[in-house]
Design a protein around this motif. Structure first.
Motif, PDB file in Angstrom:
ATOM      1  N   ALA A   1     -12.461   5.205  -4.519  1.00  0.00           N
ATOM      2  CA  ALA A   1     -11.028   5.009  -4.252  1.00  0.00           C
ATOM      3  C   ALA A   1     -10.311   4.426  -5.469  1.00  0.00           C
ATOM      4  O   ALA A   1      -9.754   3.349  -5.425  1.00  0.00           O
ATOM      5  CB  ALA A   1     -10.851   4.094  -3.043  1.00  0.00           C
TER       6      ALA A   1
ATOM      7  N   THR B   1       0.840  -1.204   0.000  1.00  0.00           N
ATOM      8  CA  THR B   1       0.000   0.000   0.000  1.00  0.00           C
ATOM      9  C   THR B   1       0.871   1.249   0.000  1.00  0.00           C
ATOM     10  O   THR B   1       0.560   2.236  -0.669  1.00  0.00           O
ATOM     11  CB  THR B   1      -0.966   0.020   1.199  1.00  0.00           C
ATOM     12  OG1 THR B   1      -0.227  -0.100   2.413  1.00  0.00           O
ATOM     13  CG2 THR B   1      -1.970  -1.110   1.127  1.00  0.00           C
TER      14      THR B   1
ATOM     15  N   LYS C   1       0.844   9.875  -2.221  1.00  0.00           N
ATOM     16  CA  LYS C   1       0.962   9.465  -3.625  1.00  0.00           C
ATOM     17  C   LYS C   1       2.416   9.422  -4.071  1.00  0.00           C
ATOM     18  O   LYS C   1       3.198  10.331  -3.796  1.00  0.00           O
ATOM     19  CB  LYS C   1       0.157  10.420  -4.501  1.00  0.00           C
ATOM     20  CG  LYS C   1       0.092   9.985  -5.967  1.00  0.00           C
ATOM     21  CD  LYS C   1      -0.971  10.771  -6.700  1.00  0.00           C
ATOM     22  CE  LYS C   1      -0.951  10.529  -8.200  1.00  0.00           C
ATOM     23  NZ  LYS C   1      -0.737   9.167  -8.634  1.00  0.00           N
TER      24      LYS C   1
ATOM     25  N   TYR D   1      -0.664   4.557  -1.214  1.00  0.00           N
ATOM     26  CA  TYR D   1      -1.832   4.601  -0.337  1.00  0.00           C
ATOM     27  C   TYR D   1      -1.433   4.611   1.142  1.00  0.00           C
ATOM     28  O   TYR D   1      -2.283   4.530   2.014  1.00  0.00           O
ATOM     29  CB  TYR D   1      -2.742   3.396  -0.598  1.00  0.00           C
ATOM     30  CG  TYR D   1      -3.350   3.390  -1.977  1.00  0.00           C
ATOM     31  CD1 TYR D   1      -4.227   4.389  -2.381  1.00  0.00           C
ATOM     32  CD2 TYR D   1      -3.034   2.395  -2.893  1.00  0.00           C
ATOM     33  CE1 TYR D   1      -4.783   4.392  -3.650  1.00  0.00           C
ATOM     34  CE2 TYR D   1      -3.583   2.383  -4.172  1.00  0.00           C
ATOM     35  CZ  TYR D   1      -4.459   3.386  -4.534  1.00  0.00           C
ATOM     36  OH  TYR D   1      -5.003   3.378  -5.799  1.00  0.00           O
TER      37      TYR D   1
ATOM     38  N   HIS E   1      -7.906   0.448  -5.410  1.00  0.00           N
ATOM     39  CA  HIS E   1      -7.002   0.579  -4.277  1.00  0.00           C
ATOM     40  C   HIS E   1      -6.790  -0.764  -3.596  1.00  0.00           C
ATOM     41  O   HIS E   1      -6.023  -0.854  -2.639  1.00  0.00           O
ATOM     42  CB  HIS E   1      -7.560   1.584  -3.275  1.00  0.00           C
ATOM     43  CG  HIS E   1      -8.792   1.116  -2.566  1.00  0.00           C
ATOM     44  ND1 HIS E   1      -9.967   0.843  -3.237  1.00  0.00           N
ATOM     45  CD2 HIS E   1      -9.035   0.854  -1.264  1.00  0.00           C
ATOM     46  CE1 HIS E   1     -10.881   0.447  -2.368  1.00  0.00           C
ATOM     47  NE2 HIS E   1     -10.344   0.439  -1.167  1.00  0.00           N
TER      48      HIS E   1
ATOM     49  N   ARG F   1      -7.539   5.369  -8.745  1.00  0.00           N
ATOM     50  CA  ARG F   1      -6.515   6.308  -9.183  1.00  0.00           C
ATOM     51  C   ARG F   1      -6.042   5.882 -10.567  1.00  0.00           C
ATOM     52  O   ARG F   1      -6.336   4.792 -11.041  1.00  0.00           O
ATOM     53  CB  ARG F   1      -5.336   6.343  -8.212  1.00  0.00           C
ATOM     54  CG  ARG F   1      -4.697   4.985  -7.977  1.00  0.00           C
ATOM     55  CD  ARG F   1      -3.466   5.075  -7.132  1.00  0.00           C
ATOM     56  NE  ARG F   1      -2.345   5.560  -7.921  1.00  0.00           N
ATOM     57  CZ  ARG F   1      -1.089   5.547  -7.478  1.00  0.00           C
ATOM     58  NH1 ARG F   1      -0.821   5.121  -6.266  1.00  0.00           N
ATOM     59  NH2 ARG F   1      -0.112   5.977  -8.237  1.00  0.00           N
TER      60      ARG F   1
END
Length: 306
Positions: A228, A107, A117, A112, A239, A230
């Motif tokens: 969530a 993560t 980021k 995350y 995610h 990206r």
């Protein structure tokens, strides 16, 4: 999750708000015998205690202490942390390892974690992180209250259960105060005592409700991808990371909703089912006799029958 007007609108409702876990919490208490100032102070103290003692984002926590430990020797832990880890390991076993509380290195690598980021990781970085991931690298001794890791780089991430656990702890505080009707929300995790109407957001259009439910003496936990996602390599990714490949999963679920007597359990199971994927989630829900709602990316809805 969106709260709707209660079914007992005639009775006074005291509404309290606060922040924790990087999100917000709300507690509604029905009835006139409420000292709002004292109650808010006590709720804040208990919810913050859970965060600062168990969240790996907090350097003061026992979880962070374990994560910083560069040893494979047994580490003394609290009963509370032992219970959280034991439940998480149960979820890992039930989901064939797709849910994994040691996924923190991944993560963080994917941006995350506490660092925020980051650029998309290289294959070599993913391989290096995977060496530190694996729920079977943990050895919990509940009798002696110790936890050990077989690789010095193993880290814990209990974020998938802590908001639900905080809701349960808030409920325990309210019960101790003699309150019998309340609605608790911590970061979207919902726990009701008494009867309340709540709305489940449509994952494809969160401004409208997928359905409205009457929640009585129960918890409800939604877990989904729709808030969530990206961009990676020019396309949206989830995610939820696979502890086996080290990469975002190709989603077969858009949202999972779990109903349970315990918000802690609902929170954990909703994440585990999300990670397991649609077909395996159906198998797990039936085997564990869970009350769940599954929504796929192509808008198929499946509900377990207990």
């Amino acid at each position: 999750m969106r709260r709707l007007p209660s079914t007992s609108a005639r009775r006074a409702v005291t509404e309290l708000h606060g922040a924790a876990f990087g999100t917000t919490w709300t507690v509604k208490v029905r009835g006139s015998d409420v000292d709002a100032e004292i109650l808010k102070r006590e709720l804040e103290a208990e919810i913050n205690r859970v965060e600062f003692s168990l969240s790996h984002w907090r350097e003061s926590s026992a979880t962070a202490d374990f994560n910083h430990l560069e040893s494979t020797q047994p580490f003394g832990i609290s009963q509370e942390l032992a219970d959280a880890v034991a439940f998480a390991l149960k979820l890992s076993a039930a989901s064939d390892g797709m849910y994994d509380i040691t996924v923190a290195p991944l993560t963080s690598l994917w941006g995350y974690g506490p660092a925020g980021k980051l650029p998309d990781p290289t294959p070599a970085q993913v391989t290096a992180a995977l060496a530190k991931v694996g729920w079977q690298k943990l050895k919990l001794d509940k009798g002696n209250l110790t936890l050990a890791k077989s690789h010095e780089g193993v880290n814990l991430d209990l974020g998938s259960v802590l908001q639900g656990y905080a809701a349960d702890r808030a409920a325990a505080l309210l019960r101790a105060q003699g309150q019998t009707e309340y609605l608790i929300e911590v970061g979207g995790e919902i726990l009701a005592a008494g009867t309340w109407r709540v709305g489940i957001e449509d994952p494809f259009n969160p401004r409208v409700m997928l359905r409205t439910v009457v929640l009585t003496d129960r918890a409800l936990s939604p877990s989904g991808l729709y808030r969530a996602k990206r961009q990676a390599a020019g396309k949206p990714v989830s995610h939820i990371l696979s502890p086996k490949t080290g990469r975002p999963v190709e989603p077969t679920l858009e949202m999972v909703v779990v109903y349970h007597d315990s918000c802690f359990q609902a929170d954990g199971w909703s994440t585990a089912l999300m990670a397991a994927g649609f077909e395996q989630a159906k198998v797990i829900a039936q085997r564990e006799q869970l009350d769940v709602l599954l929504v796929t990316p192509d808008k198929k809805v499946w509900q377990s029958r207990k």
